[in-house]
Design a protein around this motif. Structure first.
Motif, PDB file in Angstrom:
ATOM      1  N   ARG A   5      -1.610  -3.165   9.983  1.00  0.00           N
ATOM      2  CA  ARG A   5      -1.979  -3.384   8.563  1.00  0.00           C
ATOM      3  C   ARG A   5      -1.249  -2.043   7.530  1.00  0.00           C
ATOM      4  O   ARG A   5      -1.301  -0.921   8.348  1.00  0.00           O
ATOM      5  CB  ARG A   5      -3.431  -3.361   7.991  1.00  0.00           C
ATOM      6  CG  ARG A   5      -3.859  -4.672   8.474  1.00  0.00           C
ATOM      7  CD  ARG A   5      -5.561  -4.647   8.274  1.00  0.00           C
ATOM      8  NE  ARG A   5      -6.176  -3.628   9.472  1.00  0.00           N
ATOM      9  CZ  ARG A   5      -7.324  -3.649   9.602  1.00  0.00           C
ATOM     10  NH1 ARG A   5      -8.299  -4.283   8.780  1.00  0.00           N
ATOM     11  NH2 ARG A   5      -7.876  -2.851  10.633  1.00  0.00           N
ATOM     12  N   LYS A   7       1.996  -1.322   7.405  1.00  0.00           N
ATOM     13  CA  LYS A   7       3.121  -0.804   7.876  1.00  0.00           C
ATOM     14  C   LYS A   7       4.280  -1.796   7.284  1.00  0.00           C
ATOM     15  O   LYS A   7       4.026  -3.051   6.799  1.00  0.00           O
ATOM     16  CB  LYS A   7       2.907  -0.837   9.492  1.00  0.00           C
ATOM     17  CG  LYS A   7       1.882  -0.174  10.114  1.00  0.00           C
ATOM     18  CD  LYS A   7       2.179   0.082  11.590  1.00  0.00           C
ATOM     19  CE  LYS A   7       1.111   1.042  11.868  1.00  0.00           C
ATOM     20  NZ  LYS A   7       0.964   1.908  13.076  1.00  0.00           N
ATOM     21  N   ARG A   8       5.485  -1.211   7.231  1.00  0.00           N
ATOM     22  CA  ARG A   8       6.572  -1.892   6.923  1.00  0.00           C
ATOM     23  C   ARG A   8       6.966  -2.617   7.884  1.00  0.00           C
ATOM     24  O   ARG A   8       6.764  -2.581   9.201  1.00  0.00           O
ATOM     25  CB  ARG A   8       7.743  -0.678   6.708  1.00  0.00           C
ATOM     26  CG  ARG A   8       7.830   0.168   5.603  1.00  0.00           C
ATOM     27  CD  ARG A   8       8.859   0.894   4.958  1.00  0.00           C
ATOM     28  NE  ARG A   8       9.960   0.753   6.232  1.00  0.00           N
ATOM     29  CZ  ARG A   8      10.505   1.931   6.781  1.00  0.00           C
ATOM     30  NH1 ARG A   8       9.881   2.955   6.580  1.00  0.00           N
ATOM     31  NH2 ARG A   8      11.209   1.970   8.034  1.00  0.00           N
ATOM     32  N   ALA A   9       7.600  -3.777   7.482  1.00  0.00           N
ATOM     33  CA  ALA A   9       7.862  -4.988   8.437  1.00  0.00           C
ATOM     34  C   ALA A   9       8.679  -4.568   9.720  1.00  0.00           C
ATOM     35  O   ALA A   9       8.676  -4.968  10.791  1.00  0.00           O
ATOM     36  CB  ALA A   9       8.502  -5.978   7.905  1.00  0.00           C
ATOM     37  N   ASP A  10       9.725  -3.831   9.214  1.00  0.00           N
ATOM     38  CA  ASP A  10      10.765  -3.066  10.663  1.00  0.00           C
ATOM     39  C   ASP A  10       9.825  -2.410  11.479  1.00  0.00           C
ATOM     40  O   ASP A  10       9.876  -2.485  12.885  1.00  0.00           O
ATOM     41  CB  ASP A  10      11.903  -2.469  10.295  1.00  0.00           C
ATOM     42  CG  ASP A  10      11.684  -1.361   9.089  1.00  0.00           C
ATOM     43  OD1 ASP A  10      10.482  -1.095   8.654  1.00  0.00           O
ATOM     44  OD2 ASP A  10      12.446  -0.250   9.088  1.00  0.00           O
ATOM     45  N   VAL A  11       9.109  -1.377  11.101  1.00  0.00           N
ATOM     46  CA  VAL A  11       8.103  -0.825  11.902  1.00  0.00           C
ATOM     47  C   VAL A  11       7.498  -1.459  12.766  1.00  0.00           C
ATOM     48  O   VAL A  11       6.877  -1.493  13.847  1.00  0.00           O
ATOM     49  CB  VAL A  11       7.242   0.470  11.173  1.00  0.00           C
ATOM     50  CG1 VAL A  11       6.351   1.345  12.005  1.00  0.00           C
ATOM     51  CG2 VAL A  11       8.403   1.274  10.381  1.00  0.00           C
ATOM     52  N   ALA A  12       6.535  -2.527  11.809  1.00  0.00           N
ATOM     53  CA  ALA A  12       5.538  -3.359  12.402  1.00  0.00           C
ATOM     54  C   ALA A  12       6.285  -4.239  13.653  1.00  0.00           C
ATOM     55  O   ALA A  12       5.669  -4.376  14.812  1.00  0.00           O
ATOM     56  CB  ALA A  12       4.798  -4.278  11.512  1.00  0.00           C
ATOM     57  N   HIS A  35      -2.700  -7.956  11.088  1.00  0.00           N
ATOM     58  CA  HIS A  35      -1.697  -7.865   9.971  1.00  0.00           C
ATOM     59  C   HIS A  35      -2.094  -8.038   8.770  1.00  0.00           C
ATOM     60  O   HIS A  35      -1.326  -7.579   7.732  1.00  0.00           O
ATOM     61  CB  HIS A  35      -0.543  -8.931  10.321  1.00  0.00           C
ATOM     62  CG  HIS A  35      -0.980 -10.317  10.428  1.00  0.00           C
ATOM     63  ND1 HIS A  35      -1.887 -11.139   9.486  1.00  0.00           N
ATOM     64  CD2 HIS A  35      -0.895 -11.058  11.677  1.00  0.00           C
ATOM     65  CE1 HIS A  35      -1.835 -12.065   9.950  1.00  0.00           C
ATOM     66  NE2 HIS A  35      -1.429 -12.214  11.421  1.00  0.00           N
ATOM     67  N   LEU A  42       3.947  -9.476   5.557  1.00  0.00           N
ATOM     68  CA  LEU A  42       3.732  -9.095   6.987  1.00  0.00           C
ATOM     69  C   LEU A  42       3.440 -10.135   8.118  1.00  0.00           C
ATOM     70  O   LEU A  42       4.050 -10.057   8.994  1.00  0.00           O
ATOM     71  CB  LEU A  42       2.738  -8.104   7.191  1.00  0.00           C
ATOM     72  CG  LEU A  42       2.819  -7.118   8.376  1.00  0.00           C
ATOM     73  CD1 LEU A  42       4.078  -6.661   8.832  1.00  0.00           C
ATOM     74  CD2 LEU A  42       1.902  -6.056   8.278  1.00  0.00           C
ATOM     75  N   GLU A  45       6.680 -11.939   8.800  1.00  0.00           N
ATOM     76  CA  GLU A  45       7.600 -11.298   9.457  1.00  0.00           C
ATOM     77  C   GLU A  45       7.038 -11.320  11.028  1.00  0.00           C
ATOM     78  O   GLU A  45       7.816 -11.616  11.936  1.00  0.00           O
ATOM     79  CB  GLU A  45       7.821 -10.029   8.956  1.00  0.00           C
ATOM     80  CG  GLU A  45       8.570  -9.661   7.944  1.00  0.00           C
ATOM     81  CD  GLU A  45       9.883  -9.927   7.803  1.00  0.00           C
ATOM     82  OE1 GLU A  45      10.569  -9.705   8.988  1.00  0.00           O
ATOM     83  OE2 GLU A  45      10.592 -10.767   6.990  1.00  0.00           O
TER      84      GLU A  45
END
Length: 77
Positions: A5, A7-12, A35, A42, A45
């Motif tokens: 929860r 977080k940016r999509a790339d980090v997640a 998420h 998110l 993704e």
């Protein structure tokens, strides 16, 4: 379990990839990914990543008492 929860999509997705690797090495059959509900971006993704992952047998949104559409249960191969 992994809480993504906020977080940016790339980090997640990077954290999710690491979780799956670790879970497989530990012999786990199932993991849970939180998420959140929010806009659903998110979740989309995370689901797209899980769809492409060769280590995932299947995944589903959790039942309402376990987080509903804010959490995904992942079954590993």
């Amino acid at each position: 379990n992994l809480d993504l929860r906020g977080k940016r999509a790339d980090v997640a997705v990077s954290e999710l990839d690491k979780l799956l690797d670790k879970a497989l090495m530990e012999g786990k059959e199932r993991v849970e990914v939180v998420h959140g509900r929010g806009t659903g971006a998110l979740r989309r993704e995370v689901h797209e990543f899980l769809r492409r992952s060769p280590s995932v047998a299947e995944f589903n949104l959790a039942t309402e008492e376990h987080g509903g559409d804010g959490m995904t249960a992942v079954e590993l191969k």
